[in-house]
Design an enzyme around this catalytic site. Sequence first.
Site, short mmCIF file in Angstrom:
data_model
loop_
_atom_site.label_atom_id
_atom_site.label_comp_id
_atom_site.label_asym_id
_atom_site.label_seq_id
_atom_site.Cartn_x
_atom_site.Cartn_y
_atom_site.Cartn_z
N GLU A 35 0.87 -1.19 0.00
CA GLU A 35 0.00 0.00 0.00
C GLU A 35 0.90 1.23 0.00
O GLU A 35 1.78 1.38 0.85
CB GLU A 35 -0.91 -0.02 1.25
CG GLU A 35 -1.83 1.20 1.28
CD GLU A 35 -3.15 0.95 2.01
OE1 GLU A 35 -3.47 -0.22 2.29
OE2 GLU A 35 -3.86 1.94 2.27
N ARG A 36 0.66 2.09 -0.99
CA ARG A 36 1.47 3.32 -1.15
C ARG A 36 2.95 3.00 -1.31
O ARG A 36 3.82 3.72 -0.79
CB ARG A 36 1.29 4.29 0.02
CG ARG A 36 -0.15 4.51 0.43
CD ARG A 36 -0.97 5.18 -0.62
NE ARG A 36 -2.37 5.26 -0.22
CZ ARG A 36 -3.37 5.59 -1.04
NH1 ARG A 36 -3.13 5.86 -2.31
NH2 ARG A 36 -4.60 5.63 -0.61
N GLU A 46 -10.42 4.74 9.07
CA GLU A 46 -10.56 4.36 7.66
C GLU A 46 -11.12 2.94 7.51
O GLU A 46 -10.60 2.12 6.76
CB GLU A 46 -9.22 4.51 6.94
CG GLU A 46 -8.68 5.93 7.03
CD GLU A 46 -7.40 6.18 6.25
OE1 GLU A 46 -6.64 5.22 6.04
OE2 GLU A 46 -7.17 7.34 5.86
N ARG A 70 -1.48 3.73 16.84
CA ARG A 70 -1.44 4.92 15.99
C ARG A 70 -2.55 5.90 16.34
O ARG A 70 -3.70 5.51 16.55
CB ARG A 70 -1.55 4.52 14.51
CG ARG A 70 -0.41 3.64 14.07
CD ARG A 70 -0.60 3.17 12.65
NE ARG A 70 -0.19 4.13 11.66
CZ ARG A 70 -0.91 4.47 10.59
NH1 ARG A 70 -2.12 3.97 10.41
NH2 ARG A 70 -0.43 5.30 9.70
N ARG A 82 -11.23 17.61 10.68
CA ARG A 82 -10.48 16.37 10.85
C ARG A 82 -9.17 16.59 11.62
O ARG A 82 -8.72 15.71 12.36
CB ARG A 82 -10.20 15.79 9.46
CG ARG A 82 -9.20 14.66 9.47
CD ARG A 82 -9.09 14.06 8.09
NE ARG A 82 -7.90 13.25 7.98
CZ ARG A 82 -7.55 12.64 6.86
NH1 ARG A 82 -8.29 12.75 5.77
NH2 ARG A 82 -6.45 11.91 6.84
N LYS A 128 1.34 10.77 13.51
CA LYS A 128 1.79 11.36 12.24
C LYS A 128 2.26 12.79 12.50
O LYS A 128 1.69 13.48 13.35
CB LYS A 128 0.66 11.37 11.21
CG LYS A 128 0.36 9.99 10.64
CD LYS A 128 -0.51 10.03 9.38
CE LYS A 128 -0.86 8.61 8.97
NZ LYS A 128 -1.48 8.50 7.64
N ASP A 165 -2.46 14.35 7.20
CA ASP A 165 -1.99 13.09 6.62
C ASP A 165 -0.84 13.31 5.64
O ASP A 165 -1.05 13.29 4.43
CB ASP A 165 -3.18 12.42 5.90
CG ASP A 165 -2.86 11.02 5.43
OD1 ASP A 165 -1.79 10.51 5.79
OD2 ASP A 165 -3.68 10.44 4.70
N GLU A 205 5.46 9.66 13.48
CA GLU A 205 5.45 8.85 12.26
C GLU A 205 5.71 9.77 11.07
O GLU A 205 4.96 10.70 10.82
CB GLU A 205 4.08 8.15 12.12
CG GLU A 205 4.03 7.19 10.94
CD GLU A 205 2.68 6.45 10.84
OE1 GLU A 205 2.33 5.68 11.75
OE2 GLU A 205 1.98 6.66 9.84
N GLU A 248 4.05 9.32 -0.68
CA GLU A 248 2.65 9.20 -1.09
C GLU A 248 2.08 10.49 -1.68
O GLU A 248 1.60 10.51 -2.81
CB GLU A 248 1.80 8.76 0.11
CG GLU A 248 0.33 8.68 -0.20
CD GLU A 248 -0.51 8.27 1.01
OE1 GLU A 248 0.07 7.94 2.06
OE2 GLU A 248 -1.74 8.28 0.88
O1 GCW Z 1 -2.25 8.37 4.08
C1 GCW Z 1 -3.21 7.41 4.26
C2 GCW Z 1 -3.02 6.45 3.16
C3 GCW Z 1 -3.53 5.07 3.43
C4 GCW Z 1 -2.94 4.62 4.74
C5 GCW Z 1 -3.36 5.59 5.83
C6 GCW Z 1 -2.73 5.26 7.17
C7 GCW Z 1 -2.30 2.41 5.35
O2 GCW Z 1 -3.61 6.98 2.00
O3 GCW Z 1 -3.16 4.25 2.38
O4 GCW Z 1 -3.31 3.31 5.06
O5 GCW Z 1 -2.95 6.88 5.50
O6 GCW Z 1 -1.71 5.86 7.47
O7 GCW Z 1 -3.23 4.44 7.87
#
Ligand code: GCW
Length: 857
Positions: free
Chosen positions: A201-202, A325, A358, A375, A399, A404, A426, A432
Amino acid sequence: MRISGLSLCWAGSWNLFWRRLQAFAITLFLLATGIGSVQAETGQAAWLRYVPLDPATRAKYSSIPRLVMRVGDSPVLASAEQELTRGLRGLLGGEFRTSTSLNDGPVILMGTLDSVGTVIKDMFSPLNLAGDGYWIADANMGGSACIIITSPNDHGVLYGVFAFLSKIARAENLQSLSEFQVPANTIRMVDQWDNLDGTIERGYAGPSLFFENGRVREDLSRAAEYARLLASVGINTCAINNVNANPRLLEKDFLPQVRRVAEAFRPWGVRLALSVDLSSPQKIAGLPTFDPLDPRVAAWWQHTVDALYAEIPDFAGFVVKADSEGRAGPASYGRTPADAANVIARALKPHGGLLFYRSFVYDHHLDWRNPKNDRARAAYDIFHPLDGQFADNVVIQIKHGPIDFQVREPVSPLIGGLQKTNEAIELQITQEYTGQQRHLCYLLPMWKQVLDFDMRNAGQSTPVRELLSGKIYQRPYGGLVGVSNVGMDPNWLAHPLAMANLYGFGRLAWDPTLSAQAITEEWTRLTFGNHATTVDTIDAMLLSSWNIYESYTGPLGAGTLADILGSHYGPGPESSERNGWGQWHRADNGGIGMDRSVATGTGYVAQYSPAVAKHYESVETTPDELLLFFHHVPYTYKLHSGKTVIQHIYDSHYDGASRAAALVTQWQSLQGRVDQARYEDVLRRLEYQAGHAIVWRDAICNWFARISGIPDEQGRVGHYPGRVEAEDMELHGYVVFDVTPWEAASGGKGVECPSTSESCMASFHFTGTPGRYDIDVRYFDQSNGVSQFRAYLGDQLIAEWSADDHLPATVPNADSSTRYRIPGMALETGDALRIEGRPDGPERAALDYVEFTAANP
Ligand code: GCW
């Protein structure tokens, strides 16, 4: 000139032939002069190349002992010894022998403090040498000049060895050597988002190193190589699977497979971690619940963890993404993240494992119509009230920004908001939202800004880096986690220059006080050699690249203007509005920006300490680069720079695109200094980037020109004098279509060749003044076909190419828009040009425009 129909005209391909011949002659010249004889490299060796130093530099190290003595035994020490002799042989040439007993004469002595102490009785090591720290020093033993590499533990010895080799590879002076280093952080970790089917993923660099077809790979040699690379910059933990976790990994019969990965890591001191799904007790064991407070659930975690440690005694811990998500989480039972984290942490505790929870928890069904919804508030609102409730082996993984991984965000206020809880930041190494390794975007300067940011907790100096390390609130664990997503691409991250992000991440995790400049120079020297021109050029390119990328993508902290509903790659400003994902920029006819102030906005600003909040609350004191993150302003609002917001948007996009083009020229100045393979690889990527920066520039500028109704005062936006739109050409077979979204194509339209046709043609006459021109053909290269193109000048074939790139799109849009450049063509007014396209299934050889730019003399 007359157009001679669709037949191929090989006789007329003289121009093309001539250009290929020229390229060949340049290569021959470089080889003959020795400039081009730099050996071709795949990038697989990354910064651990150990290529022979030039004789003069080598002479500086003539006194390095040729005998290595290792005291003690362990897999990590064995790796350290092997690495040392391998590196020294490569860099300095000749033999380096190993021994386990002390001989007379010069020796490099390596081992833990305790074991080295048994050989040198009166050794005085630095008092503060602790944990994974190391000490490299000159010593005199029995009249012989020796070098000692030591540490309290064998991991530190390995780090010391890498540091020693790095110094030599970078031609550093080793006189009066006494280097003493202790890592600032206990947590120095990378996360991979690998799936069991081998996708990532990514991930933008090929399939997983760990998994394929639902299993752990048979051949884990690349995984072991990866661990070596990580160890070389002090990274000690790697979580190998996607945080959107597959519960299968915890099944009993899968554990022996996971154990093989841990074994591949172990000789390099890298501990394995896994991401887990909170609903595993239900999904795997069939329990009726996964409620963290249910005793059956707690028991399940305990015996699952025990079984895991029976296989992998040095297992590092779990990473959890929950209530985010679409992932299962404690909210299903009205429980808190602390309840969920603690039940697993308790199971890990007796084994010394950590639980990384997380804080990326948010509702992606927010009502966008409510201006108070935000958000950005989520992480702090959820986790701050729980401070003090987490077990002491829980680490909250935060993060770096509240949204994001955008190209610019303020620092997450949660980092300042936890005082009784371990925390790790993180960061995202995989690019991405920052160009997906197709664009150069070196993130160290951004990470440094984040780490150096002062949260001003209780009015005191509390920089992020010290909050993370645990120094300020005396937390036992803390540090940095990087989402790395390397893949099977020989070069790990695909773009050779993107590897600087992985290297830099590791160096910052070790020592966040290092400057971006210092780290960059280390990486460049190790990766491309010590020649001053090479080092200066690449350093300058890297250090300017984040700002360049930001200039043509996300202005003034507006957040992403990329397509957030799909690829997260090309421009798609409308995709972040009118949906629940909450990445809003709130651009409308009147203005742009999210009002997050306390006085009139969402109140997010109040999550910072009073000193920081005061700064962001007011439009006047908010720095320009974050203005639109914190405030909604009219397009005519004057920035500190004196420009209006709208003119800044136009100017920065033009400036960014032209600086992206300049990266190509900067790199070209290194032809012959960098081996041809990496030279060409980087060149191809930079040329693509320069082209895609124009897609971004035009899409964003046209979109804002339309929504604001305010023209560019320099008259550039919407006016492209050298451009011939495909829809205005004479079309044979090609049909005009609307591109979605409209801003993804020049004039909102393109032409495509129906898949039922064998080929189509678009022709026109050149109306400019005679001269030499670079001709850019803008077309769409989807991932679901390989169309063919040919370009003719009159009857002469001047270029042919295939649309065979792997861009993240299956339709013509801003992600698939790319260009083919035909350089330096001599043109007369009235010359006939035509493009012939051959579609391939759903990829319809679509064209956007042809643009002429005067060629450099
Ligand atoms: O940035 C987003 C991404 C998802 C990712 C999510 C996360 C793994 O688009 O692909 O999922 O964050 O950090 O959980």
